[in-house]
Design a protein around this motif. Structure first.
Motif, short mmCIF file in Angstrom:
data_model
loop_
_atom_site.label_atom_id
_atom_site.label_comp_id
_atom_site.label_asym_id
_atom_site.label_seq_id
_atom_site.Cartn_x
_atom_site.Cartn_y
_atom_site.Cartn_z
N LEU A 1 -3.52 -24.93 81.71
CA LEU A 1 -3.19 -26.35 81.54
C LEU A 1 -3.65 -26.82 80.17
CD1 LEU A 1 -4.22 -27.77 85.03
CD2 LEU A 1 -1.89 -27.66 84.13
N GLY A 2 -4.88 -26.46 79.79
CA GLY A 2 -5.40 -26.85 78.48
C GLY A 2 -4.67 -26.19 77.34
N LEU A 3 -4.38 -24.90 77.49
CA LEU A 3 -3.69 -24.16 76.44
C LEU A 3 -2.32 -24.77 76.15
CD1 LEU A 3 -4.26 -21.40 74.86
CD2 LEU A 3 -2.63 -20.40 76.45
N HIS A 4 -1.56 -25.04 77.21
CA HIS A 4 -0.21 -25.60 77.03
C HIS A 4 -0.26 -27.03 76.50
CE1 HIS A 4 2.16 -22.30 78.54
NE2 HIS A 4 1.45 -22.24 79.65
N ALA A 5 -1.24 -27.81 76.94
CA ALA A 5 -1.36 -29.19 76.45
C ALA A 5 -1.59 -29.18 74.94
CB ALA A 5 -2.50 -29.90 77.16
N ALA A 6 -2.47 -28.29 74.47
CA ALA A 6 -2.72 -28.20 73.02
C ALA A 6 -1.47 -27.74 72.28
CB ALA A 6 -3.87 -27.23 72.76
N GLU A 7 -0.75 -26.78 72.84
CA GLU A 7 0.49 -26.31 72.20
C GLU A 7 1.49 -27.45 72.06
OE1 GLU A 7 1.78 -23.17 74.73
OE2 GLU A 7 0.59 -21.63 73.70
N LEU A 8 1.61 -28.25 73.11
CA LEU A 8 2.59 -29.34 73.10
C LEU A 8 2.26 -30.40 72.05
CD1 LEU A 8 3.07 -29.76 76.96
CD2 LEU A 8 4.77 -28.89 75.35
N VAL A 9 0.98 -30.78 71.96
CA VAL A 9 0.63 -31.83 70.99
C VAL A 9 0.68 -31.28 69.57
CG1 VAL A 9 -1.89 -31.53 70.96
CG2 VAL A 9 -0.90 -33.78 70.59
N LEU A 10 0.31 -30.03 69.35
CA LEU A 10 0.40 -29.44 68.01
C LEU A 10 1.86 -29.33 67.57
CD1 LEU A 10 -2.33 -26.68 68.32
CD2 LEU A 10 -2.36 -28.60 66.72
N GLU A 11 2.74 -29.04 68.51
CA GLU A 11 4.17 -28.98 68.20
C GLU A 11 4.67 -30.36 67.74
OE1 GLU A 11 8.11 -27.13 70.33
OE2 GLU A 11 6.85 -28.45 71.53
N LYS A 12 4.21 -31.41 68.40
CA LYS A 12 4.62 -32.76 68.03
C LYS A 12 4.01 -33.20 66.70
CE LYS A 12 5.25 -35.98 71.12
NZ LYS A 12 6.71 -36.03 71.16
N ILE A 13 2.81 -32.70 66.40
CA ILE A 13 2.19 -33.02 65.11
C ILE A 13 3.01 -32.42 63.97
CG2 ILE A 13 0.18 -32.52 63.65
CD1 ILE A 13 -1.53 -32.75 66.21
N LEU A 14 3.49 -31.19 64.17
CA LEU A 14 4.27 -30.51 63.13
C LEU A 14 5.67 -31.09 63.00
CD1 LEU A 14 3.22 -26.79 63.79
CD2 LEU A 14 2.57 -28.22 61.84
N ASP A 15 6.22 -31.58 64.10
CA ASP A 15 7.58 -32.12 64.07
C ASP A 15 7.68 -33.29 65.05
OD1 ASP A 15 10.26 -32.69 64.03
OD2 ASP A 15 10.94 -30.69 64.61
N GLU A 16 7.60 -34.50 64.52
CA GLU A 16 7.61 -35.70 65.36
C GLU A 16 8.95 -35.94 66.05
OE1 GLU A 16 6.35 -39.00 63.02
OE2 GLU A 16 4.32 -38.22 62.69
N THR A 17 9.99 -35.22 65.63
CA THR A 17 11.30 -35.40 66.25
C THR A 17 11.47 -34.56 67.51
OG1 THR A 17 12.36 -33.62 64.96
CG2 THR A 17 12.28 -35.81 63.96
N VAL A 18 10.51 -33.70 67.81
CA VAL A 18 10.59 -32.87 69.01
C VAL A 18 10.63 -33.78 70.24
CG1 VAL A 18 9.36 -31.20 70.46
CG2 VAL A 18 9.41 -30.90 67.99
N PRO A 19 11.61 -33.60 71.13
CA PRO A 19 11.71 -34.48 72.31
C PRO A 19 10.55 -34.24 73.29
CG PRO A 19 13.28 -32.68 72.46
CD PRO A 19 12.69 -32.60 71.09
#
Length: 339
Positions: A302-320
């Motif tokens: 749960l923690g691993l995926h949560a970090a992946e998701l927010v890091l993805e949004k940091i790199l690309d704010e257009t990610v849905p």
């Protein structure tokens, strides 16, 4: 004399600009070049000045972690160190640090989140809970700051990125398991009713009872608000009903430990007199006497995926907005018996 980027570039046979791009993990730099530069950095003992680089890039290289309680109370629950282990593993891989909320009340936590966002102390936030009408989540929705939630947002409109288990199905599976052992008088000791995880598990409990033709009995349900400060009496009253339950499902393993201790005081034996199942599969649960049956919800993942998701949004704010469901599994141990 301190080692500089120019020194590293000379040893690696590349330009200083290439070294800077490797430090920033630029995807346009080949894997081979990255390895060569990193080997030179390690050999020469070069450590990038991330603070200076972040000032230029207007980035903190930090993730904010917001807990449902103060850090002191949160770390009493084994869930939080384990979910933080998953977050920190992924954050470390991207050279991110963690900023933990320290507020002791809901108001202090809200103020701290606002300070994180407006003071640019963090590049994104992982919210480690989901509540009904939570002002923190509402603020984050409108802040523009990338964030991800561990838990299903209440009445989610598809605009919030989150990771969760299927808590409705998990609770149904536990009821199915107990019914399969011959139990029909099944109690549910739940968490606070304003937490979405509590709502979902209660829903799964009720749906499973209905599917098995078992009437829902309000006297068999206990929630955190109702027993606050009177936990021992609440369990005593539950077991002193004219027709007491033969099995108890608890909101998590920590609650199960408490319930078992109260039952021991009442000279009620587990599983001889009553069976018990928890959630979360804490390390201690397999070492109780008897070992606790529980649902492993893969807290680390749960923690691993949560970090992946927010890091993805940091790199690309257009990610849905995305939803990730982490698998769970029921672990059968000695705290349940067949009737």
């Amino acid at each position: 004399m301190a080692v500089t980027i120019k020194d590293v570039a000379k040893r690696a046979g590349v330009s200083p600009a290439t070294v800077s791009r490797v430090i920033a993990d630029n995807p346009r730099i080949s894997k081979g070049t990255k390895e060569k530069v990193r080997e030179a950095m390690e050999f020469m003992g070069y450590y990038p000045n991330f603070q200076a680089r972040n000032l230029v890039a207007q980035k903190s290289q930090t993730l904010g972690i917001v807990m449902e309680n103060s850090a002191v109370l949160a770390f009493q629950n084994p869930f939080f160190p384990e979910v933080l282990r998953g977050i920190s593993t992924r954050a470390h891989g991207s050279k991110y640090g963690l900023y933990l909320s320290t507020g002791a009340t809901a108001e202090e936590i809200y103020d701290e989140v606002v300070a994180m966002a407006q003071g640019k102390r963090v590049d994104g936030i992982v919210l480690l809970y989901s509540k009904v009408a939570d002002p923190v989540m509402e603020y984050l929705r409108g802040s523009g700051l990338p964030f991800a939630v561990v838990g299903r947002p209440y009445k989610d409109s598809g605009t919030v990125t989150y990771v969760d288990n299927d808590n409705v199905s998990n609770a149904k599976e536990v009821v199915d398991y107990l019914v399969g052992l011959g139990h029909r008088r099944i109690a549910f000791v739940g968490g606070a009713r304003d937490f979405v995880v509590s709502i979902d598990r209660m829903q799964g409990y009720k749906e499973a009872l209905a599917e098995h033709g078992i009437p829902f009995e309000p006297a068999y349900t206990v929630n955190e608000e109702a027993i606050q400060g009177a936990e021992r009496d609440s369990i005593r009253k539950l077991m002193e009903l004219d027709v007491p339950p033969t099995a108890i499902i608890t909101h998590d393993d920590l609650v199960a430990y408490e319930v078992i201790s109260y039952l021991e005081e009442l000279e009620i034996k587990v599983p001889d007199d009553v069976s018990i199942v928890g959630f979360n599969n804490h390390t201690l649960s397999g070492h109780l006497k008897p070992p606790l049956s529980t649902v492993d919800i893969s807290i680390y993942d749960l923690g691993l995926h949560a970090a992946e998701l927010v890091l993805e949004k940091i790199l690309d704010e257009t990610v849905p907005a995305k939803r990730v469901v982490v698998p769970s599994r029921l672990i059968e141990r000695g705290s349940c018996r067949r009737l």
